[in-house]
Design a protein around this motif. Sequence first.
Motif, PDB file in Angstrom:
ATOM      1  N   MET A  94      37.257 -42.060 -29.774  1.00  0.00           N
ATOM      2  CA  MET A  94      38.154 -43.152 -30.171  1.00  0.00           C
ATOM      3  C   MET A  94      37.274 -44.236 -30.778  1.00  0.00           C
ATOM      4  N   SER A  95      37.390 -44.423 -32.084  1.00  0.00           N
ATOM      5  CA  SER A  95      36.467 -45.286 -32.821  1.00  0.00           C
ATOM      6  C   SER A  95      37.035 -46.649 -33.178  1.00  0.00           C
ATOM      7  N   GLU A  96      38.290 -46.861 -32.898  1.00  0.00           N
ATOM      8  CA  GLU A  96      38.906 -48.152 -33.224  1.00  0.00           C
ATOM      9  C   GLU A  96      39.896 -48.528 -32.131  1.00  0.00           C
ATOM     10  N   GLU A  97      40.184 -49.806 -32.040  1.00  0.00           N
ATOM     11  CA  GLU A  97      41.159 -50.264 -31.055  1.00  0.00           C
ATOM     12  C   GLU A  97      42.554 -50.009 -31.610  1.00  0.00           C
ATOM     13  N   ALA A  98      43.122 -48.902 -31.175  1.00  0.00           N
ATOM     14  CA  ALA A  98      44.430 -48.462 -31.654  1.00  0.00           C
ATOM     15  C   ALA A  98      45.062 -47.609 -30.561  1.00  0.00           C
ATOM     16  N   HIS A  99      46.307 -47.220 -30.771  1.00  0.00           N
ATOM     17  CA  HIS A  99      46.959 -46.296 -29.852  1.00  0.00           C
ATOM     18  C   HIS A  99      46.520 -44.884 -30.212  1.00  0.00           C
ATOM     19  N   TYR A 100      45.922 -44.212 -29.257  1.00  0.00           N
ATOM     20  CA  TYR A 100      45.568 -42.806 -29.396  1.00  0.00           C
ATOM     21  C   TYR A 100      46.507 -42.007 -28.494  1.00  0.00           C
ATOM     22  N   HIS A 101      47.062 -40.944 -29.032  1.00  0.00           N
ATOM     23  CA  HIS A 101      47.922 -40.055 -28.259  1.00  0.00           C
ATOM     24  C   HIS A 101      47.359 -38.650 -28.418  1.00  0.00           C
ATOM     25  N   VAL A 102      46.947 -38.040 -27.294  1.00  0.00           N
ATOM     26  CA  VAL A 102      46.304 -36.726 -27.324  1.00  0.00           C
ATOM     27  C   VAL A 102      47.118 -35.775 -26.450  1.00  0.00           C
ATOM     28  N   PRO A 103      48.064 -35.045 -27.037  1.00  0.00           N
ATOM     29  CA  PRO A 103      48.896 -34.116 -26.273  1.00  0.00           C
ATOM     30  C   PRO A 103      48.254 -32.742 -26.149  1.00  0.00           C
ATOM     31  N   LEU A 104      48.759 -31.976 -25.194  1.00  0.00           N
ATOM     32  CA  LEU A 104      48.345 -30.588 -25.012  1.00  0.00           C
ATOM     33  C   LEU A 104      49.587 -29.717 -25.149  1.00  0.00           C
ATOM     34  N   LEU A 105      49.530 -28.747 -26.042  1.00  0.00           N
ATOM     35  CA  LEU A 105      50.573 -27.734 -26.178  1.00  0.00           C
ATOM     36  C   LEU A 105      50.018 -26.490 -25.508  1.00  0.00           C
ATOM     37  N   LEU A 106      50.669 -26.030 -24.447  1.00  0.00           N
ATOM     38  CA  LEU A 106      50.088 -25.053 -23.539  1.00  0.00           C
ATOM     39  C   LEU A 106      50.935 -23.799 -23.399  1.00  0.00           C
ATOM     40  N   SER A 107      50.266 -22.652 -23.335  1.00  0.00           N
ATOM     41  CA  SER A 107      50.861 -21.385 -22.924  1.00  0.00           C
ATOM     42  C   SER A 107      49.817 -20.681 -22.057  1.00  0.00           C
ATOM     43  N   PRO A 108      50.156 -19.584 -21.388  1.00  0.00           N
ATOM     44  CA  PRO A 108      49.182 -18.938 -20.515  1.00  0.00           C
ATOM     45  C   PRO A 108      47.920 -18.441 -21.225  1.00  0.00           C
ATOM     46  N   TYR A 109      48.000 -18.190 -22.533  1.00  0.00           N
ATOM     47  CA  TYR A 109      46.863 -17.611 -23.238  1.00  0.00           C
ATOM     48  C   TYR A 109      46.423 -18.396 -24.461  1.00  0.00           C
ATOM     49  N   GLY A 110      46.858 -19.632 -24.559  1.00  0.00           N
ATOM     50  CA  GLY A 110      46.437 -20.448 -25.697  1.00  0.00           C
ATOM     51  C   GLY A 110      46.878 -21.887 -25.542  1.00  0.00           C
ATOM     52  N   TYR A 111      46.225 -22.756 -26.311  1.00  0.00           N
ATOM     53  CA  TYR A 111      46.608 -24.164 -26.325  1.00  0.00           C
ATOM     54  C   TYR A 111      46.189 -24.765 -27.651  1.00  0.00           C
ATOM     55  N   SER A 112      46.776 -25.912 -27.955  1.00  0.00           N
ATOM     56  CA  SER A 112      46.364 -26.684 -29.122  1.00  0.00           C
ATOM     57  C   SER A 112      46.590 -28.149 -28.831  1.00  0.00           C
ATOM     58  N   THR A 113      46.015 -28.975 -29.683  1.00  0.00           N
ATOM     59  CA  THR A 113      46.143 -30.422 -29.555  1.00  0.00           C
ATOM     60  C   THR A 113      46.095 -31.037 -30.930  1.00  0.00           C
ATOM     61  N   TYR A 114      46.334 -32.332 -31.004  1.00  0.00           N
ATOM     62  CA  TYR A 114      46.273 -33.078 -32.252  1.00  0.00           C
ATOM     63  C   TYR A 114      46.275 -34.551 -31.886  1.00  0.00           C
ATOM     64  N   ARG A 115      45.985 -35.404 -32.840  1.00  0.00           N
ATOM     65  CA  ARG A 115      46.138 -36.842 -32.615  1.00  0.00           C
ATOM     66  C   ARG A 115      47.556 -37.203 -32.987  1.00  0.00           C
ATOM     67  N   GLY A 116      48.322 -37.529 -31.963  1.00  0.00           N
ATOM     68  CA  GLY A 116      49.725 -37.871 -32.186  1.00  0.00           C
ATOM     69  C   GLY A 116      49.920 -39.346 -32.419  1.00  0.00           C
ATOM     70  N   SER A 117      51.159 -39.750 -32.343  1.00  0.00           N
ATOM     71  CA  SER A 117      51.488 -41.162 -32.553  1.00  0.00           C
ATOM     72  C   SER A 117      52.268 -41.699 -31.375  1.00  0.00           C
TER      73      SER A 117
END
Length: 117
Positions: A94-117
């Motif tokens: 996190m490089s700036e003073e802002a709202h960071y949203h870091v979600p986890l999309l989960l299943s038993p054999y995989g996951y992903s993430t992104y910078r949300g809003s």
Amino acid sequence: MSGYLTTHVLDTAKGCPAEGIRIMLYRVSGNSHRKIAESTTNADGRTDAPILPEVKFKTGTYELVFCAGDYLRATGQVTQEPLFLDEVPLRFGMSEEAHYHVPLLLSPYGYSTYRGS
């Protein structure tokens, strides 16, 4: 605007929010990890408050650790040990003073993430 961090977990295998996942937040500096917060997801798959609120926010490198294995066992999605996914660490900056949203999309054999809003 001061910075803060929020997160949530969606169970993509079941198509619903993931309730009851324990999440730990660590501040990372070199090889050092220091736990600074812990929370559990609610019925909406979110923490009740920002996991890193404005008053504690500092720019830098962080790691969220999601205790996915406990949730996957409790929901009956996995039975064999060792689990393919147990604790899921996500390291990010996190490089700036802002709202960071870091979600986890989960299943038993995989996951992903992104910078949300």
